[in-house]
Write a protein that holds these residues in place. Structure first.
Motif, PDB file in Angstrom:
ATOM      1  N   ILE A   1      48.144  40.772  39.451  1.00  0.00           N
ATOM      2  CA  ILE A   1      47.104  41.345  40.322  1.00  0.00           C
ATOM      3  C   ILE A   1      46.922  42.839  40.014  1.00  0.00           C
ATOM      4  N   LEU A   2      48.049  43.522  39.798  1.00  0.00           N
ATOM      5  CA  LEU A   2      48.012  44.950  39.495  1.00  0.00           C
ATOM      6  C   LEU A   2      47.243  45.220  38.194  1.00  0.00           C
ATOM      7  N   ILE A   3      47.594  44.457  37.152  1.00  0.00           N
ATOM      8  CA  ILE A   3      46.917  44.625  35.854  1.00  0.00           C
ATOM      9  C   ILE A   3      45.425  44.341  36.011  1.00  0.00           C
ATOM     10  N   SER A   4      45.107  43.265  36.768  1.00  0.00           N
ATOM     11  CA  SER A   4      43.687  42.889  36.959  1.00  0.00           C
ATOM     12  C   SER A   4      42.936  44.034  37.639  1.00  0.00           C
TER      13      SER A   4
ATOM     14  N   ARG B   1      25.538  43.830  30.689  1.00  0.00           N
ATOM     15  CA  ARG B   1      26.292  43.186  31.759  1.00  0.00           C
ATOM     16  C   ARG B   1      25.706  43.478  33.133  1.00  0.00           C
ATOM     17  N   ASP B   2      25.826  42.493  33.984  1.00  0.00           N
ATOM     18  CA  ASP B   2      25.371  42.624  35.357  1.00  0.00           C
ATOM     19  C   ASP B   2      26.624  42.752  36.217  1.00  0.00           C
ATOM     20  N   ASN B   3      26.699  43.807  37.050  1.00  0.00           N
ATOM     21  CA  ASN B   3      27.928  44.011  37.815  1.00  0.00           C
ATOM     22  C   ASN B   3      28.188  42.923  38.859  1.00  0.00           C
ATOM     23  N   GLU B   4      27.129  42.148  39.189  1.00  0.00           N
ATOM     24  CA  GLU B   4      27.306  40.992  40.087  1.00  0.00           C
ATOM     25  C   GLU B   4      28.367  40.049  39.506  1.00  0.00           C
ATOM     26  N   ASP B   5      28.372  39.990  38.152  1.00  0.00           N
ATOM     27  CA  ASP B   5      29.283  39.051  37.475  1.00  0.00           C
ATOM     28  C   ASP B   5      30.750  39.335  37.789  1.00  0.00           C
ATOM     29  N   LEU B   6      31.027  40.589  38.132  1.00  0.00           N
ATOM     30  CA  LEU B   6      32.423  40.962  38.325  1.00  0.00           C
ATOM     31  C   LEU B   6      33.031  40.352  39.592  1.00  0.00           C
ATOM     32  N   LYS B   7      32.138  39.797  40.480  1.00  0.00           N
ATOM     33  CA  LYS B   7      32.647  39.172  41.708  1.00  0.00           C
ATOM     34  C   LYS B   7      33.631  38.032  41.399  1.00  0.00           C
ATOM     35  N   VAL B   8      33.351  37.330  40.295  1.00  0.00           N
ATOM     36  CA  VAL B   8      34.216  36.185  39.919  1.00  0.00           C
ATOM     37  C   VAL B   8      35.670  36.631  39.838  1.00  0.00           C
ATOM     38  N   TYR B   9      35.877  37.863  39.316  1.00  0.00           N
ATOM     39  CA  TYR B   9      37.254  38.327  39.134  1.00  0.00           C
ATOM     40  C   TYR B   9      37.977  38.490  40.468  1.00  0.00           C
ATOM     41  N   PHE B  10      37.224  38.881  41.511  1.00  0.00           N
ATOM     42  CA  PHE B  10      37.867  39.033  42.822  1.00  0.00           C
ATOM     43  C   PHE B  10      38.352  37.677  43.327  1.00  0.00           C
ATOM     44  N   TYR B  11      37.517  36.633  43.098  1.00  0.00           N
ATOM     45  CA  TYR B  11      37.946  35.286  43.501  1.00  0.00           C
ATOM     46  C   TYR B  11      39.203  34.890  42.725  1.00  0.00           C
ATOM     47  N   GLN B  12      39.202  35.208  41.417  1.00  0.00           N
ATOM     48  CA  GLN B  12      40.352  34.812  40.598  1.00  0.00           C
ATOM     49  C   GLN B  12      41.617  35.559  41.002  1.00  0.00           C
ATOM     50  N   MET B  13      41.447  36.855  41.345  1.00  0.00           N
ATOM     51  CA  MET B  13      42.611  37.629  41.775  1.00  0.00           C
ATOM     52  C   MET B  13      43.154  37.079  43.094  1.00  0.00           C
ATOM     53  N   PHE B  14      42.230  36.666  43.975  1.00  0.00           N
ATOM     54  CA  PHE B  14      42.640  36.068  45.246  1.00  0.00           C
ATOM     55  C   PHE B  14      43.430  34.781  44.983  1.00  0.00           C
ATOM     56  N   SER B  15      42.958  34.000  44.003  1.00  0.00           N
ATOM     57  CA  SER B  15      43.624  32.738  43.651  1.00  0.00           C
ATOM     58  C   SER B  15      45.047  32.993  43.136  1.00  0.00           C
ATOM     59  N   VAL B  16      45.216  34.049  42.313  1.00  0.00           N
ATOM     60  CA  VAL B  16      46.554  34.404  41.806  1.00  0.00           C
ATOM     61  C   VAL B  16      47.451  34.796  42.982  1.00  0.00           C
TER      62      VAL B  16
ATOM     63  N   LEU C   1      43.539  35.093  33.961  1.00  0.00           N
ATOM     64  CA  LEU C   1      43.677  34.976  35.420  1.00  0.00           C
ATOM     65  C   LEU C   1      43.664  33.514  35.856  1.00  0.00           C
ATOM     66  N   SER C   2      42.746  32.768  35.254  1.00  0.00           N
ATOM     67  CA  SER C   2      42.586  31.366  35.622  1.00  0.00           C
ATOM     68  C   SER C   2      43.854  30.570  35.310  1.00  0.00           C
ATOM     69  N   LEU C   3      44.394  30.785  34.096  1.00  0.00           N
ATOM     70  CA  LEU C   3      45.584  30.023  33.698  1.00  0.00           C
ATOM     71  C   LEU C   3      46.830  30.515  34.448  1.00  0.00           C
ATOM     72  N   MET C   4      46.868  31.811  34.745  1.00  0.00           N
ATOM     73  CA  MET C   4      48.036  32.357  35.438  1.00  0.00           C
ATOM     74  C   MET C   4      48.192  31.739  36.828  1.00  0.00           C
ATOM     75  N   SER C   5      47.068  31.525  37.531  1.00  0.00           N
ATOM     76  CA  SER C   5      47.191  30.996  38.900  1.00  0.00           C
ATOM     77  C   SER C   5      47.838  29.601  38.874  1.00  0.00           C
ATOM     78  N   THR C   6      47.538  28.808  37.825  1.00  0.00           N
ATOM     79  CA  THR C   6      48.173  27.485  37.723  1.00  0.00           C
ATOM     80  C   THR C   6      49.612  27.624  37.225  1.00  0.00           C
ATOM     81  N   TYR C   7      49.814  28.523  36.243  1.00  0.00           N
ATOM     82  CA  TYR C   7      51.145  28.662  35.625  1.00  0.00           C
ATOM     83  C   TYR C   7      52.188  29.136  36.647  1.00  0.00           C
ATOM     84  N   LEU C   8      51.767  30.043  37.544  1.00  0.00           N
ATOM     85  CA  LEU C   8      52.700  30.537  38.567  1.00  0.00           C
ATOM     86  C   LEU C   8      53.219  29.381  39.430  1.00  0.00           C
TER      87      LEU C   8
END
Length: 931
Positions: A627-630, A645-660, A715-722
């Protein structure tokens, strides 16, 4: 090229399947006549207790205060019966263990595919030969002996499969279920005349399979209070059942009892390999026809157990696990199981010398019968001029042996008869093995010739299509026709030769495969000649040096399969790569980070294998670090200029960080809940499965710019790997991904360094941009290094956190966030996913390297194919089917690994393309664009 890929897949599948045909076909033969001792047996009935997963030391050793852990069984071996250690074979799993105990042979590897549950081969067992068998216990074990039985005289009573729960409060209830059901069975028989008379017949077997100890061992480890308490409960249960049965039969002294185990267990709660804690199991035998304890002053064994267990003065009688089947058969007087390879352990019997000699003779004849059937089968399928029989057991020798033994028995020279029987048994077993491996050399050579041919052909394809080392050469039609007819006639001769011998159809594939492969190679002779003149014009020292480096690299890879520390050596060499090639001059910071990350990753192969000691705080730390690195990556992304790039796209990362973050919480709370014996919380289980399903979907919503998409993949793989981690391995994908990230940058610098292309701007590089075919370049020597790096990283991804090649490094604790009820295929699937996650990271990085270095993925892939095929050829010759079973298991898995690696990399290549280039659009976004 699709034809080439199909051919490649086909050839590799043949190579993969071939080892099971060459080394591990089923040794069983059918058509023998049953052999039975002609004298009346000492017992009418036999009670077999199998305490699944019970280690010898756990049962025999004394507690810290000097009292026995199983007081009743301790008193039996001190006052009433005989005891020893039963040595099991690998794979130390429940099914092969029970087959060895009850059918007397060691199951071959073909049973793995059935998850050790179904009957892959039909076999005979003591239960089948008995008049009646009643059995109680696990649904994984009992049905296979009932299925294999002729007629319906084997009865089973099982609990529901759901009861085998690693997260349950106490698994000892599985054993209590068995004991209670046996008690009520005997009580009900008093009012059921048919059952009562059946129970009073001769040749009756009662089998109690006790799974609690095994389940507790997996869940809490063998040194836990739960495991040791369970042993006490089993001891009490055995005492109750023994006294119940003696009372039922009016203490007639005609019941024999055997208590043993199918396999042991490692200190970290797994089994499957050949560690002594898994292969040493207890054996205690008492009752009708069994020797009383024999007092001795000295006895010699290589281990120091006798002293530890305070049993130096009681004779210890060790047996092989398969010897228990003939022991049971002779005690109740049933025919020895037809496929049994066990030798009757006479020292356990308290019978006349004549009975012992006759039983031993029956044992020898029964094994000799198998030898005769095997020999006649081989003779039928081999030309008489080519057939070389097993000399020590020719027909005349067999008659000699049997006559001599019979004569000794008639002259009452029982000891001589017994020792001659043992010699005959050993010779017959050697002969069985001789005929079983009769065609091995011939088939092995065929495969090796195909291997070499295929690898040569791939090298020629690379040189012809992807380099400018050769000129285009016109083919001579006349020559190629002669060649074609030459190879076709060779194929026909081989087919004719196999036809006369009525060989199995698989032999045709193995023996005919070299023909088309070598035809394809020989057809390219002009290319080889042209290449030879080109290479000779180069500097000899350089060519030799390059070859030497290639060989050394591949040998390090092969070595790393046996010693994980070889990966550390490789990674430290990689750390010095920028310095050796002067790359650091133009990119000092990147080179420094590369060196540091190589050294960091080099630590992992030196760590102990995963799963021995769970360390949940480390998993939580890995989650927080991610989460820190992200967070820092996101800040730098927002600051960076990218007009596409559209900054709207960056919202996905917040969801992924929440998942981690959620995964980190679930791991912590699940393991806490299991610690206080409250089972797996349903909410956690739901979150775990949802994370598994939805994390790939989130990934596909992220932008396809190079770094952003790779970051999203992590991020996606880390949430499952953890969720699948139990210790330090949770940090492994982070270190690996860091190195992959720098690798992509370093490859850019390398391209620039060799002046091969203009550096594209990686920050705005997009995976979805279609590649301009004209921009693709030819292969350069440096690309061989690139491919080698990829194979090396793939192997590091595999062995970095432990050797999955051995079944016993699988710790069930790693799937506890998803399920705790025993389910081999579901658990195996999740374990494979855990193994695949680092693979996917490396494959995606390699995809990025291919795209940014302007190479067609095909050309790099072909080099990877050559490297892995040369490795596979090493392992083909290193496959063993003898020696310690750990060696055998490891040698198979190494070969299967490298072969499936090639097939797997084709799949991974496709998956990496999908993960990097595909994107799901969300309708909300379109509105945003239209403003």
């Amino acid at each position: 090229i699709p034809v080439f890929i199909l051919a490649g897949l086909l050839v590799h599948c043949v190579f993969l399947v071939s080892i099971f045909d060459i080394y591990f076909s089923s040794p069983l033969v059918h058509g023998m006549t049953p052999q039975q001792t002609p004298l009346p047996p000492p017992a009418k009935r036999l009670v077999l207790f199998v305490a699944d997963g019970l280690r010898a030391d756990s049962l025999y050793e004394l507690d810290s205060n000097g009292t026995a852990r199983a007081p009743y069984l301790r008193s039996i071996l001190e006052n009433n019966g005989s005891w020893g250690i039963s040595h099991t074979r690998v794979p130390t799993e429940s099914r092969p263990g029970h087959v060895a105990l009850i059918a007397g042979f060691y199951e071959d590897v073909s049973a793995v595919a059935k998850g050790w549950k179904e009957n892959p081969v039909e076999f005979d067992s003591v239960f089948n030969e008995s008049k009646y068998t009643w059995s109680w216990g696990s649904p994984d074990i009992l049905p296979m002996f009932a299925k294999g039985a002729t007629g319906d005289h084997v009865y089973t009573f099982c609990y529901a499969a759901e009861s085998e729960d690693f997260g349950a409060e106490d698994a000892a209830k599985l054993d209590i279920w068995v004991f209670d059901h046996v008690k009520s069975f005997f009580n009900s028989s008093r009012s059921n005349q048919t059952l009562f008379s059946a129970l009073n017949e001769e040749k009756v077997v009662l089998f109690l399979h006790l799974l609690g100890i095994d389940t507790n061992g997996h869940a809490h480890r063998p040194n836990s209070r739960e495991y040791q308490e369970n042993i006490k409960q089993v001891d009490e249960g055995v005492k109750e059942i023994a006294s119940l049965i003696d009372n039922f039969y009016g203490n007639d002294g005609k019941t024999a009892f055997i208590l043993t185990s199918d396999h042991g267990m490692t200190d970290w709660g797994s089994h499957g390999a050949g560690h002594p804690s898994e292969t040493l199991t207890p054996l205690i035998v008492w009752g009708a026809g069994v020797n009383y304890p024999q007092k001795v002053t000295t006895q010699f064994f290589e281990d120091n157990f006798l002293k530890e267990w305070k049993l130096e003065n009681l004779k210890r009688l060790d047996v092989n696990q398969a010897d228990i089947a003939p022991l049971m058969a002779s005690l109740i007087g049933v025919p020895f199981p037809l496929n049994s390879v066990g030798t009757l352990p006479l020292e356990y019997l308290n019978t006349s010398a004549l009975f012992k000699a006759e039983s031993m003779f029956t044992n020898a004849v029964q094994i000799l019968e198998q030898f005769k059937v095997k020999m006649s089968q081989k003779k039928e399928t081999t030309l008489s001029i080519l057939f070389t029989p097993f000399k020590p057991l020719s027909a005349s020798e067999q008659i000699n042996f049997l006559k001599k033994i019979r004569l000794y028995i008639e002259q009452q020279k029982y000891d001589e008869a017994v020792s001659l029987c043992k010699t005959l048994i050993n010779l017959a077993l050697e002969g069985l093995s001789y005929y079983h491996t009769y065609d091995r050399l011939f088939l092995g050579l065929s495969i090796a010739v195909s291997f070499v041919g295929w690898t040569t052909y791939v090298i020629l394809v690379i040189i012809k299509a992807h380099t400018n080392l050769t000129k285009t050469i016109s083919t001579n039609k006349k020559k190629s026709t002669v060649l074609f007819y030459g190879f076709a006639s060779a194929g026909m001769i081989i087919t004719f030769f196999l036809l006369i011998q009525t060989c199995p159809w698989t032999y045709y594939i193995y023996c005919l495969l070299p023909v088309p492969v070598w035809y394809a190679v020989v057809k390219e002779i002009p290319v080889i000649q042209d290449l030879a003149t080109n290479v000779l014009s180069l500097h000899i020292g350089q060519s030799a040096g390059f070859l030497l480096v290639c060989i050394l690299g591949i040998e390090i890879l092969v070595f790393s399969f046996f010693y994980r520390s070889a990966l550390t050596v490789g990674l430290l060499v990689f750390a010095g790569w920028p310095i050796i090639t002067q790359l650091w001059i133009q990119a000092k910071t990147k080179a420094l980070i590369w060196t540091l990350l190589c050294v960091l990753l080099a630590i992992f192969p030196l760590m102990p294998v995963v799963g021995r000691e769970p360390n949940i705080p480390l998993v939580i730390a890995a989650g927080l670090l991610t989460i820190l690195i992200s967070f820092f990556s996101l800040i730098s992304l927002c600051k960076s200029e990218n007009k596409y790039r559209d900054n709207e796209d960056l919202k996905v990362y917040f969801y992924q960080m929440f998942s981690v973050g959620l995964s980190t919480y679930v791991v912590g709370s699940t393991h806490n809940s299991l610690k206080i014996k409250q089972g797996l919380p349903v909410m956690n289980q739901i979150i775990s499965w949802m994370t598994l399903v939805f994390s790939p979907v989130l990934l596909l919503l992220s932008p396809t710019f190079l770094f952003e998409r790779l970051f999203s993949i992590l991020l996606s793989l880390m949430s499952t790997y953890l969720l699948l981690s139990t210790g330090y391995e949770a940090l492994f994908p982070l270190a690996l991904f860091g190195l992959m990230f720098v690798w992509i940058n370093m490859e850019q610098e390398a391209l620039h360094h060799y002046g091969l292309s203009v550096k594209p701007k990686l920050a705005v590089f997009n995976f979805t941009c279609t590649m301009d075919i004209t921009q693709l370049r030819q292969l350069h020597l440096d690309d061989v290094r690139r491919s080698f790096f990829f194979v090396f990283f793939i192997v590091t991804a595999f062995f970095g956190t432990g050797n999955i090649a051995s079944i016993n490094s699988f710790d069930p604790a790693s799937v506890y966030c998803f399920l705790t009820v025993f389910s081999p295929f579901m658990m195996g699937g999740l374990l494979l996913l855990k193994v695949a996650i680092p693979f996917v990271l490396v494959s995606c990085a390699f995809e990025a390297v291919q795209v940014t270095t302007q190479l067609s993925s095909k050309s790099l892939f072909l080099i990877v194919l050559v490297i892995s095929d040369i490795m596979a050829l090493h392992f083909f010759f290193l496959v063993k089917d003898y020696g310690s079973w750990l060696d055998i298991g490891t040698s198979i898995s190494h070969y299967v690994l490298v072969m499936s690696l090639t097939i797997f990399m084709m799949v991974m290549n496709g998956l990496a393309q999908l993960l990097t280039t595909r994107r799901l659009g969300l309708p909300r976004r379109n509105k945003h664009h239209s403003m």
